[in-house]
Motif scaffolding. Structure first.
Motif, PDB file in Angstrom:
ATOM      1  N   PHE A   1      20.627 -20.492 -10.911  1.00 61.18           N
ATOM      2  CA  PHE A   1      21.505 -19.857  -9.844  1.00 61.18           C
ATOM      3  C   PHE A   1      20.829 -19.961  -8.423  1.00 61.18           C
ATOM      4  CE2 PHE A   1      18.962 -16.043  -8.792  1.00 61.18           C
ATOM      5  CZ  PHE A   1      18.328 -15.788  -9.951  1.00 61.18           C
ATOM      6  N   LYS A   2      21.862 -20.004  -7.161  1.00 66.66           N
ATOM      7  CA  LYS A   2      21.413 -20.379  -6.005  1.00 66.66           C
ATOM      8  C   LYS A   2      20.756 -19.473  -5.251  1.00 66.66           C
ATOM      9  CE  LYS A   2      25.133 -23.919  -5.414  1.00 66.66           C
ATOM     10  NZ  LYS A   2      26.280 -24.306  -4.919  1.00 66.66           N
ATOM     11  N   GLU A   3      20.602 -18.019  -5.593  1.00 64.61           N
ATOM     12  CA  GLU A   3      20.212 -16.929  -4.941  1.00 64.61           C
ATOM     13  C   GLU A   3      18.877 -16.780  -4.911  1.00 64.61           C
ATOM     14  OE1 GLU A   3      23.495 -14.667  -6.614  1.00 64.61           O
ATOM     15  OE2 GLU A   3      23.780 -13.621  -4.556  1.00 64.61           O
ATOM     16  N   VAL A   4      18.184 -17.886  -4.657  1.00 62.09           N
ATOM     17  CA  VAL A   4      16.496 -18.025  -5.133  1.00 62.09           C
ATOM     18  C   VAL A   4      15.838 -17.506  -3.709  1.00 62.09           C
ATOM     19  CG1 VAL A   4      16.610 -19.508  -6.932  1.00 62.09           C
ATOM     20  CG2 VAL A   4      16.733 -20.388  -4.622  1.00 62.09           C
ATOM     21  N   VAL A   5      16.350 -17.333  -2.603  1.00 61.54           N
ATOM     22  CA  VAL A   5      15.811 -16.880  -1.083  1.00 61.54           C
ATOM     23  C   VAL A   5      16.740 -15.867  -0.412  1.00 61.54           C
ATOM     24  CG1 VAL A   5      14.877 -17.687   1.107  1.00 61.54           C
ATOM     25  CG2 VAL A   5      14.839 -19.288  -1.110  1.00 61.54           C
ATOM     26  N   LYS A   6      15.876 -14.767  -0.028  1.00 62.44           N
ATOM     27  CA  LYS A   6      16.552 -13.875   0.974  1.00 62.44           C
ATOM     28  C   LYS A   6      15.671 -13.334   1.629  1.00 62.44           C
ATOM     29  CE  LYS A   6      19.557  -9.867   0.989  1.00 62.44           C
ATOM     30  NZ  LYS A   6      20.374  -8.659   0.153  1.00 62.44           N
ATOM     31  N   ASP A   7      15.834 -13.565   3.125  1.00 61.55           N
ATOM     32  CA  ASP A   7      14.955 -13.301   4.138  1.00 61.55           C
ATOM     33  C   ASP A   7      13.368 -13.773   3.769  1.00 61.55           C
ATOM     34  OD1 ASP A   7      16.958 -11.936   5.481  1.00 61.55           O
ATOM     35  OD2 ASP A   7      16.676 -10.238   4.348  1.00 61.55           O
ATOM     36  N   ASN A   8      12.591 -13.079   3.548  1.00 61.52           N
ATOM     37  CA  ASN A   8      11.153 -13.676   3.315  1.00 61.52           C
ATOM     38  C   ASN A   8      10.650 -13.350   1.881  1.00 61.52           C
ATOM     39  OD1 ASN A   8      11.269 -10.870   3.587  1.00 61.52           O
ATOM     40  ND2 ASN A   8       8.899 -10.686   3.901  1.00 61.52           N
ATOM     41  N   VAL A   9      11.791 -13.277   0.966  1.00 64.34           N
ATOM     42  CA  VAL A   9      11.575 -13.067  -0.437  1.00 64.34           C
ATOM     43  C   VAL A   9      12.183 -14.362  -1.132  1.00 64.34           C
ATOM     44  CG1 VAL A   9      11.911 -11.496  -2.383  1.00 64.34           C
ATOM     45  CG2 VAL A   9      11.871 -10.586  -0.056  1.00 64.34           C
TER      46      VAL A   9
END
Length: 334
Positions: free
Chosen positions: A201-209
């Motif tokens: 799945f594509k949601e592997v980065v959010k902000d600094n996480v």
């Protein structure tokens, strides 16, 4: 874990290898099987706990500060709240990487939810008995809905026997498989766990996480294997962080840097979806057709545990496989 992958990643498994296998017997529900084999080892059966310890020691030697008995509580920008031995602590970090498995707390804190159908439930025993040391056994059937059962020999007298299912009672399914196989000998310690089984799945980065490994569903949907793919993704994650620190590149480049690995993981997922689309009767028919099309020899020569792109394209150029054109079309349309 594959010999090719271990060599490519430069992992020393000499002290943690229990067995070297040179192939697999893949059984359809009616017990017809494909034999895929090489003259030498294709995979290692390793002590997983000792592999983890070995990698942790390597990290410490590289300067990592390991905190044991420490639980993640919350992340707020550059502040990480943890609990260590019952007491709260605060850690400051510019970047947080969640490599915390299928139940990932980091992923939950990112607000990323993964439906339960993206996982299979696995159940495994170590069993004493008489086993064929050179071959892993794979069994497909109703006892392992939308997945398979396995016998992975540690030696001639001990094997890891288990299965995974998409839903239902995994222990009951294991007992059904146990009766089918007719285990002889003593059961030893048991392991039950979730395994990600989906497209990456594509949601592997959010902000600094960032997420890596099982937390990001970076596992092979065909087999559930995630050790080597997790290490591959970890190297890509490290590269992305390095470029961010040195050249101020955005962390969102991570997804693009994963393209080569994701190509293989997507192909694993297509294979899994196709296999899951078959009824028991059609699975029997499919295995029979593969056997008649000399796919045992083809897979023995070209098959690859980690990178299906190395053989899937060649497979549909194989003259005998043209007799299976409807199956080929279904595969690409799945």
């Amino acid at each position: 874990i594959s010999v090719d992958g271990v060599q490519e990643l430069g992992i020393d498994v000499s002290k943690i290898t229990l067995n070297k296998v040179r192939g697999a017997k893949i059984f359809s529900p009616n017990n017809e099987f494909l034999l895929v084999k090489r003259s030498g080892p294709v995979a290692y059966i390793v002590e997983r706990d000792n592999l983890d310890k070995q990698l942790a020691d390597a990290a410490v030697n590289a300067g990592v500060n390991v905190k044991l008995e420490t639980t993640l509580l919350d992340i707020r920008k550059n502040t990480v709240f943890v609990q260590k031995k019952g007491r709260g602590e605060i850690i400051k970090s510019k970047i947080i990487v969640g490599a915390d498995g299928p139940y990932s707390k980091t992923r939950n804190l990112m607000g990323v939810s993964v439906p339960k159908e993206k996982f299979v439930h696995a159940y495994q025993f170590r069993v004493k008995g008489n086993f064929e040391k050179d071959f892993v056994q794979v069994n497909m059937g109703s006892f392992a809905k939308n997945y398979f059962a396995w016998v992975a020999p540690e030696n001639e007298e001990m094997a890891r026997v288990g299965l995974a299912i998409s839903d239902g009672n995994v222990r009951k399914s294991f007992e059904d498989f146990e009766k089918k196989l007719g285990f002889v000998g003593e059961k030893c310690d048991m392991c039950s766990a979730l395994i990600p089984c989906s497209e990456p799945f594509k949601e592997v980065v959010k902000d600094n996480v960032m997420l890596v490994g099982d937390a990001a569903c970076q596992t092979k949907a065909t087999t559930g294997g995630g050790i080597l793919t997790g290490i591959m993704a970890g190297k890509v994650c490290a590269k992305t962080i390095d470029m961010h620190m040195k050249n101020n590149r955005p962390l969102t480049d991570y997804w693009g840097h994963l393209s080569e690995l994701n190509k293989e993981l997507m192909l694993h997922w297509k294979i899994r979806k196709y296999l899951n689309s078959l009824s028991e009767e059609k699975t029997n028919d499919f295995v029979s057709k593969l056997k008649k099309a000399d796919m045992e020899d083809f897979l023995s020569k070209y098959g690859h545990m980690d990178k299906p792109s190395k053989f899937v394209g060649k497979m549909f150029q194989h003259p005998a496989i043209l007799k299976m054109l409807p199956e080929a079309i279904r595969f690409f349309m799945t």
